[in-house]
Design a protein around this motif. Structure first.
Motif, PDB file in Angstrom:
ATOM      1  N   LYS A  73       3.800  -1.163 -10.929  1.00 23.27           N
ATOM      2  CA  LYS A  73       3.750  -2.327 -10.048  1.00 23.27           C
ATOM      3  C   LYS A  73       2.998  -3.482 -10.709  1.00 23.27           C
ATOM      4  O   LYS A  73       3.241  -4.654 -10.402  1.00 23.27           O
ATOM      5  CB  LYS A  73       3.068  -1.959  -8.728  1.00 23.27           C
ATOM      6  CG  LYS A  73       3.926  -1.150  -7.780  1.00 23.27           C
ATOM      7  CD  LYS A  73       3.114  -0.462  -6.688  1.00 23.27           C
ATOM      8  CE  LYS A  73       2.217  -1.373  -5.897  1.00 23.27           C
ATOM      9  NZ  LYS A  73       1.569  -0.657  -4.759  1.00 23.27           N
ATOM     10  N   GLN A 102       9.233  -2.274  -6.947  1.00 21.45           N
ATOM     11  CA  GLN A 102       8.267  -2.524  -5.878  1.00 21.45           C
ATOM     12  C   GLN A 102       7.393  -3.733  -6.208  1.00 21.45           C
ATOM     13  O   GLN A 102       7.112  -4.574  -5.342  1.00 21.45           O
ATOM     14  CB  GLN A 102       7.388  -1.290  -5.665  1.00 21.45           C
ATOM     15  CG  GLN A 102       6.438  -1.409  -4.492  1.00 21.45           C
ATOM     16  CD  GLN A 102       7.160  -1.357  -3.158  1.00 21.45           C
ATOM     17  OE1 GLN A 102       7.960  -0.443  -2.905  1.00 21.45           O
ATOM     18  NE2 GLN A 102       6.884  -2.325  -2.285  1.00 21.45           N
ATOM     19  N   LEU A 128      -3.676   7.594  -6.424  1.00 19.29           N
ATOM     20  CA  LEU A 128      -2.744   6.487  -6.203  1.00 19.29           C
ATOM     21  C   LEU A 128      -3.487   5.222  -5.770  1.00 19.29           C
ATOM     22  O   LEU A 128      -3.188   4.109  -6.237  1.00 19.29           O
ATOM     23  CB  LEU A 128      -1.706   6.868  -5.154  1.00 19.29           C
ATOM     24  CG  LEU A 128      -0.760   8.029  -5.501  1.00 19.29           C
ATOM     25  CD1 LEU A 128       0.153   8.343  -4.321  1.00 19.29           C
ATOM     26  CD2 LEU A 128       0.067   7.723  -6.735  1.00 19.29           C
ATOM     27  N   ARG A 129      -4.462   5.376  -4.905  1.00 19.06           N
ATOM     28  CA  ARG A 129      -5.225   4.202  -4.460  1.00 19.06           C
ATOM     29  C   ARG A 129      -6.113   3.663  -5.583  1.00 19.06           C
ATOM     30  O   ARG A 129      -6.285   2.438  -5.717  1.00 19.06           O
ATOM     31  CB  ARG A 129      -6.057   4.551  -3.224  1.00 19.06           C
ATOM     32  CG  ARG A 129      -5.193   4.904  -2.025  1.00 19.06           C
ATOM     33  CD  ARG A 129      -5.982   4.837  -0.728  1.00 19.06           C
ATOM     34  NE  ARG A 129      -5.191   5.304   0.398  1.00 19.06           N
ATOM     35  CZ  ARG A 129      -4.263   4.600   1.017  1.00 19.06           C
ATOM     36  NH1 ARG A 129      -3.970   3.375   0.599  1.00 19.06           N
ATOM     37  NH2 ARG A 129      -3.598   5.104   2.056  1.00 19.06           N
ATOM     38  N   GLU A 171       3.084   3.658  -9.443  1.00 19.71           N
ATOM     39  CA  GLU A 171       2.033   2.734  -9.004  1.00 19.71           C
ATOM     40  C   GLU A 171       1.523   1.882 -10.171  1.00 19.71           C
ATOM     41  O   GLU A 171       1.266   0.693 -10.013  1.00 19.71           O
ATOM     42  CB  GLU A 171       0.873   3.507  -8.369  1.00 19.71           C
ATOM     43  CG  GLU A 171       1.224   4.203  -7.074  1.00 19.71           C
ATOM     44  CD  GLU A 171       1.829   3.259  -6.045  1.00 19.71           C
ATOM     45  OE1 GLU A 171       1.165   2.277  -5.656  1.00 19.71           O
ATOM     46  OE2 GLU A 171       2.979   3.507  -5.625  1.00 19.71           O
ATOM     47  N   GLY A 212       8.521   1.631  -9.762  1.00 16.58           N
ATOM     48  CA  GLY A 212       7.339   0.817  -9.521  1.00 16.58           C
ATOM     49  C   GLY A 212       7.556  -0.647  -9.830  1.00 16.58           C
ATOM     50  O   GLY A 212       7.013  -1.531  -9.144  1.00 16.58           O
ATOM     51  N   ASP A 258       0.861  -1.176   0.000  1.00 18.86           N
ATOM     52  CA  ASP A 258       0.000   0.000   0.000  1.00 18.86           C
ATOM     53  C   ASP A 258       0.900   1.230   0.000  1.00 18.86           C
ATOM     54  O   ASP A 258       2.042   1.179   0.478  1.00 18.86           O
ATOM     55  CB  ASP A 258      -0.893  -0.007   1.238  1.00 18.86           C
ATOM     56  CG  ASP A 258      -1.816   1.194   1.294  1.00 18.86           C
ATOM     57  OD1 ASP A 258      -2.832   1.188   0.568  1.00 18.86           O
ATOM     58  OD2 ASP A 258      -1.514   2.149   2.053  1.00 18.86           O
ATOM     59  N   ILE A 259       0.400   2.341  -0.501  1.00 13.20           N
ATOM     60  CA  ILE A 259       1.221   3.552  -0.580  1.00 13.20           C
ATOM     61  C   ILE A 259       1.701   3.990   0.803  1.00 13.20           C
ATOM     62  O   ILE A 259       2.766   4.605   0.922  1.00 13.20           O
ATOM     63  CB  ILE A 259       0.484   4.702  -1.272  1.00 13.20           C
ATOM     64  CG1 ILE A 259      -0.839   5.022  -0.564  1.00 13.20           C
ATOM     65  CG2 ILE A 259       0.245   4.369  -2.737  1.00 13.20           C
ATOM     66  CD1 ILE A 259      -1.543   6.262  -1.117  1.00 13.20           C
ATOM     67  N   ASN A 285      -4.050   1.559  -7.825  1.00 15.03           N
ATOM     68  CA  ASN A 285      -3.814   0.241  -7.250  1.00 15.03           C
ATOM     69  C   ASN A 285      -5.023  -0.675  -7.413  1.00 15.03           C
ATOM     70  O   ASN A 285      -4.880  -1.879  -7.656  1.00 15.03           O
ATOM     71  CB  ASN A 285      -3.430   0.369  -5.780  1.00 15.03           C
ATOM     72  CG  ASN A 285      -1.949   0.622  -5.583  1.00 15.03           C
ATOM     73  OD1 ASN A 285      -1.167  -0.314  -5.523  1.00 15.03           O
ATOM     74  ND2 ASN A 285      -1.553   1.882  -5.509  1.00 15.03           N
TER      75      ASN A 285
END
Length: 436
Positions: free
Chosen positions: A86, A276, A21-22, A83, A273, A3-4, A25
């Motif tokens: 990822k 990550q 950002l969320r 993000e 990203g 999570d950020i 994701n």
């Protein structure tokens, strides 16, 4: 999956940015990740991912709010790009090409060294491109490389010549990401004049529609990694453009870009990203939480736990330096800010390879199967360090030069005569020095 809040200080991020950002994701978990394997296998462009990004309004991240965009800073855009990566590196890398075109128009316009007359000429051109991107949900590509040379070493070999009513562009672009899938190509070219050798000072940028007569996409795309970028060859033969098709007025590119060096580091969010994502996969795999795999707990092995600790330490220092560098990006940076940016670029492009390789070794043999995303991530991770103009070797040289020589000594530092340093930031020693 991370999570950020696991790696960012949320008190330093606007709530609107946190929401984006969320949401990225959510899209990544639900849509981008499930599609990524087939995109890689087919070397096909992630069309569906772009539809999702457009529907969310994310094609306008860097466009000012007055034109219907989100008005994100370069710092905020970089976090969004990381993000996306990822879940799908190819989507993030091509997303950068689109947003870079918007960012050039956004941030170059705000440079303090532009005259009122230059800004007046610039304003309607950038507004036109912003309106296109918002109203048409248009995707822009930014092909610059021409193959075989650092594009800052010599004036662009793609050239335009003045004709009645406009210009005609002829030339070739290598590694033209989004080729055949974008709506507009931002073409960097050199305007040539009779009896005058081509010069960096005459660099011009035009926006060319995908259906423009004389423009064609050629060649196959079957690379090791980043297979979904569809970076084929772009051929231009007497493509007609007018003054309205300029991205910015003549002279602005050379006057502003050398003084905004972070603009050429915008490939790094993808690889930050990606690092990550490789780490996240490895952690979930060891915990037995990988979708489609048996819930086997592999955490009991001390060798794996120790390596996880090493990977986290490497990832955390990469992220901290990268985040610091992008938080400082602006026009006319200090020497210290430029040095940190070069170091961040280097560490991300080298570190992502180390993280991906360690993840495969730590996760074990199954992680090398093409049915698992880590194998793709490993291949994707190899691509960033060789991308011009900020390759890892060039970054090592630039950091060494800036550390060992004073600003007024840079032009005479050994090695400069070979044109390997044409994208080196030179501060006040000359606006066009980096593009000579």
């Amino acid at each position: 999956m991370s999570d950020i809040a696991d790696y960012y200080d949320l008190s330093r991020i606007r709530p609107e940015v946190q929401a984006v950002l969320r949401r990225v994701n959510e899209l990544g978990r639900e849509k981008f990740a499930p599609r990524s394997a087939q995109v890689d296998i087919d070397a096909s462009f992630p069309v569906e991912n772009y539809k999702d990004l457009a529907d969310e309004g994310f094609l306008g991240l860097c466009i000012p709010e007055e034109f219907g965009g989100m008005g994100f800073s370069m710092f905020e855009y970089a976090m969004v790009g990381a993000e996306i990566a990822k879940f799908c590196g190819a989507t993030a890398l091509t997303f950068n090409m689109h947003n870079s075109s918007m960012a050039w128009s956004r941030f170059m316009y705000d440079m303090p060294n532009l005259t009122p007359e230059e800004k007046a000429a610039f304003a309607p051109l950038r507004e036109r491109q912003f309106r296109r991107a918002i109203a048409e949900k248009a995707i822009f590509s930014q092909p610059i490389s021409e193959g075989g040379q650092n594009w800052t070493s010599k004036p662009n070999q793609t050239q335009c010549r003045k004709v009645d009513g406009g210009w005609k562009i002829s030339g070739f672009k290598k590694f033209a990401s989004l080729a055949g899938y974008c709506d507009y190509y931002t073409i960097v070219c050199t305007e040539v004049f009779e009896g005058i050798e081509p010069r960096h000072e005459d660099t011009v940028l035009f926006v060319v529609h995908k259906d423009a007569p004389g423009l064609s996409v050629k060649g196959e795309w079957d690379p090791l990694g980043m297979r979904g970028t569809n970076s084929r060859d772009l051929i231009l033969k007497d493509v007609f453009v007018t003054a309205d098709d300029m991205l910015m007025p003549p002279g602005i590119f050379g006057k502003t870009l050398p003084n905004w060096p972070h603009m050429m580091a915008t490939l790094s969010p993808t690889y930050m990203g990606l690092a990550q994502g490789a780490y996240d996969f490895m952690v979930d795999y060891l915990k037995g939480k990988t979708p489609g795999q048996p819930p086997i707990d592999r955490r009991m092995y001390a060798t794996k736990r120790i390596t996880v600790g090493k990977m986290y330490a490497r990832l955390a220092n990469m992220r901290a330096l990268w985040w610091q560098a992008f938080s400082e990006c602006k026009g006319f940076p200090s020497k210290g800010e430029v040095m940190r940016m070069y170091a961040a670029q280097y560490n991300v492009m080298e570190g992502v390879q180390e993280i991906a390789a360690l993840a495969i070794r730590t996760a074990g043999g199954q992680s090398m199967l093409k049915s698992m995303p880590l194998e793709r991530m490993y291949r994707d991770s190899r691509c960033g360090a060789l991308m011009l103009p900020y390759t890892s070797e060039i970054m090592e040289d630039y950091m060494g030069v800036l550390a060992l020589y004073e600003m007024d000594e840079i032009d005479s530092a050994p090695g400069d005569e070979g044109a390997a340093r044409n994208s080196l930031w030179r501060g006040d020693s000359g606006t066009l020095r980096m593009l000579r």
